[in-house]
Design a protein around this motif. Structure first.
Motif, PDB file in Angstrom:
ATOM      1  N   VAL A   1       3.842   0.291  12.488  1.00  0.00           N
ATOM      2  CA  VAL A   1       4.912  -0.628  12.678  1.00  0.00           C
ATOM      3  C   VAL A   1       6.074   0.281  13.376  1.00  0.00           C
TER       4      VAL A   1
ATOM      5  N   SER B   1      -3.069   5.960  12.608  1.00  0.00           N
ATOM      6  CA  SER B   1      -1.889   5.662  11.803  1.00  0.00           C
ATOM      7  C   SER B   1      -1.750   6.188  10.389  1.00  0.00           C
TER       8      SER B   1
ATOM      9  N   ARG C   1      -3.371   6.156   5.657  1.00  0.00           N
ATOM     10  CA  ARG C   1      -4.112   6.357   6.783  1.00  0.00           C
ATOM     11  C   ARG C   1      -4.874   5.093   7.211  1.00  0.00           C
ATOM     12  N   CYS C   2      -4.730   4.930   8.393  1.00  0.00           N
ATOM     13  CA  CYS C   2      -5.642   3.760   8.910  1.00  0.00           C
ATOM     14  C   CYS C   2      -5.505   3.789  10.539  1.00  0.00           C
TER      15      CYS C   2
ATOM     16  N   GLN D   1      -9.318   0.344   8.013  1.00  0.00           N
ATOM     17  CA  GLN D   1      -9.510   1.246   7.132  1.00  0.00           C
ATOM     18  C   GLN D   1     -10.946   2.031   6.929  1.00  0.00           C
TER      19      GLN D   1
ATOM     20  N   ARG E   1       0.835  -1.220   0.079  1.00  0.00           N
ATOM     21  CA  ARG E   1       0.109  -0.024   0.006  1.00  0.00           C
ATOM     22  C   ARG E   1       0.967   1.235  -0.045  1.00  0.00           C
ATOM     23  N   LEU E   2       1.992   1.127   0.569  1.00  0.00           N
ATOM     24  CA  LEU E   2       2.796   2.548   0.799  1.00  0.00           C
ATOM     25  C   LEU E   2       3.824   2.665  -0.315  1.00  0.00           C
TER      26      LEU E   2
HETATM   27  P1  ATP Z   1       4.984  -6.191   3.440  1.00  0.00           P
HETATM   28  O1  ATP Z   1       5.086  -6.797   4.935  1.00  0.00           O
HETATM   29  O2  ATP Z   1       4.938  -7.347   2.458  1.00  0.00           O
HETATM   30  O3  ATP Z   1       5.601  -5.033   3.074  1.00  0.00           O
HETATM   31  P2  ATP Z   1       2.326  -5.857   4.438  1.00  0.00           P
HETATM   32  O4  ATP Z   1       1.070  -6.753   4.112  1.00  0.00           O
HETATM   33  O5  ATP Z   1       2.627  -5.656   5.987  1.00  0.00           O
HETATM   34  O6  ATP Z   1       3.324  -5.894   3.361  1.00  0.00           O
HETATM   35  P3  ATP Z   1       0.360  -3.547   3.679  1.00  0.00           P
HETATM   36  O7  ATP Z   1      -0.867  -4.392   3.823  1.00  0.00           O
HETATM   37  O8  ATP Z   1       0.871  -3.088   2.146  1.00  0.00           O
HETATM   38  O9  ATP Z   1       1.831  -4.089   4.088  1.00  0.00           O
HETATM   39  O10 ATP Z   1       0.351  -2.407   4.587  1.00  0.00           O
HETATM   40  C1  ATP Z   1       1.460  -1.318   4.687  1.00  0.00           C
HETATM   41  C2  ATP Z   1       0.908  -0.407   5.611  1.00  0.00           C
HETATM   42  O11 ATP Z   1      -0.341   0.367   5.170  1.00  0.00           O
HETATM   43  C3  ATP Z   1       0.392  -0.634   7.145  1.00  0.00           C
HETATM   44  O12 ATP Z   1       1.559  -1.146   7.906  1.00  0.00           O
HETATM   45  C4  ATP Z   1      -0.434   0.525   7.373  1.00  0.00           C
HETATM   46  O13 ATP Z   1       0.372   1.308   7.854  1.00  0.00           O
HETATM   47  C5  ATP Z   1      -0.974   0.887   6.300  1.00  0.00           C
HETATM   48  N1  ATP Z   1      -2.389   0.709   5.975  1.00  0.00           N
HETATM   49  C6  ATP Z   1      -3.268   1.581   5.471  1.00  0.00           C
HETATM   50  N2  ATP Z   1      -4.441   1.266   5.732  1.00  0.00           N
HETATM   51  C7  ATP Z   1      -4.445  -0.280   5.592  1.00  0.00           C
HETATM   52  C8  ATP Z   1      -5.287  -1.385   5.931  1.00  0.00           C
HETATM   53  N3  ATP Z   1      -6.604  -1.131   5.607  1.00  0.00           N
HETATM   54  N4  ATP Z   1      -4.843  -2.606   6.184  1.00  0.00           N
HETATM   55  C9  ATP Z   1      -3.446  -2.793   6.234  1.00  0.00           C
HETATM   56  N5  ATP Z   1      -2.738  -1.809   6.465  1.00  0.00           N
HETATM   57  C10 ATP Z   1      -3.085  -0.475   6.217  1.00  0.00           C
END
Ligand code: ATP
Ligand code: ZN
Length: 297
Positions: free
Chosen positions: A76, A189, A101-102, A170, A16-17
């Motif tokens: 995180v 966050s 944002r979440c 979210q 997402r980021l």
């Molecule tokens: P990786 O560990 O492979 O880098 P991930 O699955 O941990 O990926 P994402 O799901 O891409 O990571 O989320 C990254 C960040 O996006 C989260 O830590 C959080 O800060 C933010 N975020 C925003 N909205 C959401 C949501 N609905 N669910 C999860 N994370 C969200």
């Protein structure tokens, strides 16, 4: 170990980021040689390189000094700060970045009669954030079991492995789909620029300072509009009263028309048609609303 002279930023490899972080860095004048499938991206204009990793690894990489900065969710970063020992270098949030944002929330089964933190006494809560959840439980003097899971937290109540969950929310759609509802918000966050408490005092430090200034400019103008209009001196007061926020407008003389002024105002957000029409009624002419691309204070 050889001292690095280039700044290194860790960011999420794919998730997402990723897109918003890259866009933000581009807006700060940084561009990288295309190697998105690789771990390392070499910075082209400025001495700033990227390391593409899992978001969970970012705080550790900064704490170890492998990277100078990281773009990571506050969730995180705070979890890392709470769960790593004091021997790790302290990390700080240098800037909030306004995307990703979440919130980290506790959600309970829809049918549960939630009366406040004490409702969770003796229950099992599934989460990937044992540090943040543990801190909240201590603050509220609740004794609950923390079941740490690395993923699929939202199905734990259905599977019977937990009574409630603590997870990122979210829109809330995932909760509804799993017959859960949000009961408590533990953390608001968003993505942040994280760095060490003590910044490097060499070329990297200079680059970092420059980058922070650019970032402030980008963040400040992201929503800003520049409003330009012409007015007679007699309407100026009425018009100034209608201007949407922002600092004091600048006034410029119009050559050959001593009664007329050009007004220039930086507005903090969108300027609507409705607002423009009101300002025009108050006597403004030749109105322009311009997006602001860069700003350096
Ligand atoms: P990786 O560990 O492979 O880098 P991930 O699955 O941990 O990926 P994402 O799901 O891409 O990571 O989320 C990254 C960040 O996006 C989260 O830590 C959080 O800060 C933010 N975020 C925003 N909205 C959401 C949501 N609905 N669910 C999860 N994370 C969200
Ligand atoms: Zn992750």
């Amino acid at each position: 170990m050889k001292q690095r002279d280039r700044l290194r930023i860790a960011m999420q490899k794919s998730g997402r980021l990723t897109e918003p972080a890259l866009e933000l860095l581009n807006r700060c004048g940084l561009s990288f040689r295309q190697s998105r499938d690789k771990l390392f991206c070499f910075g082209e204009g400025e001495p700033v390189d990227l390391l593409l990793v899992r978001d969970d690894d970012i705080p550790g990489l900064i704490a170890q000094g492998v990277c100078d900065l990281g773009i990571v969710g506050r969730n995180v970063l705070d979890e890392f700060r709470l769960t790593t020992g004091r021997e790790a270098a302290p990390l700080v949030e240098l800037r909030p970045l306004g995307f990703g944002r979440c919130r980290l929330s506790i959600a309970v089964p829809q049918e549960l009669d939630y009366q406040g933190p004490q409702t969770l006494e003796g229950e099992r809560i599934a989460t990937s954030y044992p540090g943040l959840l543990g801190e909240w439980l201590r603050t509220h003097a609740v004794n609950a079991g923390v079941v740490t899971l690395s993923g699929s937290v939202e199905i734990a109540p259905k599977l019977g492995t937990a009574d409630a969950i603590c997870d990122l929310v979210q829109s809330g759609g995932t909760l509804v789909a799993n017959q859960l509802r949000e009961a408590e918000v533990l953390l608001e966050s968003e993505a942040v620029l994280a760095g060490p408490l003590a910044l490097p005092i060499d070329e990297r430090g200079d680059m970092l300072e420059l980058l922070l200034k650019r970032l402030d400019g980008v963040i400040q103008v992201r929503e800003s509009r520049l409003l330009l209009l012409q007015t007679s001196r007699s309407s100026l007061e009425a018009i100034t009263r209608l201007l949407p926020g922002g600092p004091q407008p600048t006034l410029l003389a119009v050559a050959g028309q001593p009664d007329q002024l050009m007004l220039q105002a930086l507005c903090a957000g969108e300027v609507s048609w409705r607002q423009l029409e009101e300002i025009k009624k108050a006597g403004a002419r030749e109105m322009y609303v311009l997006p602001v691309e860069k700003m350096l204070a």
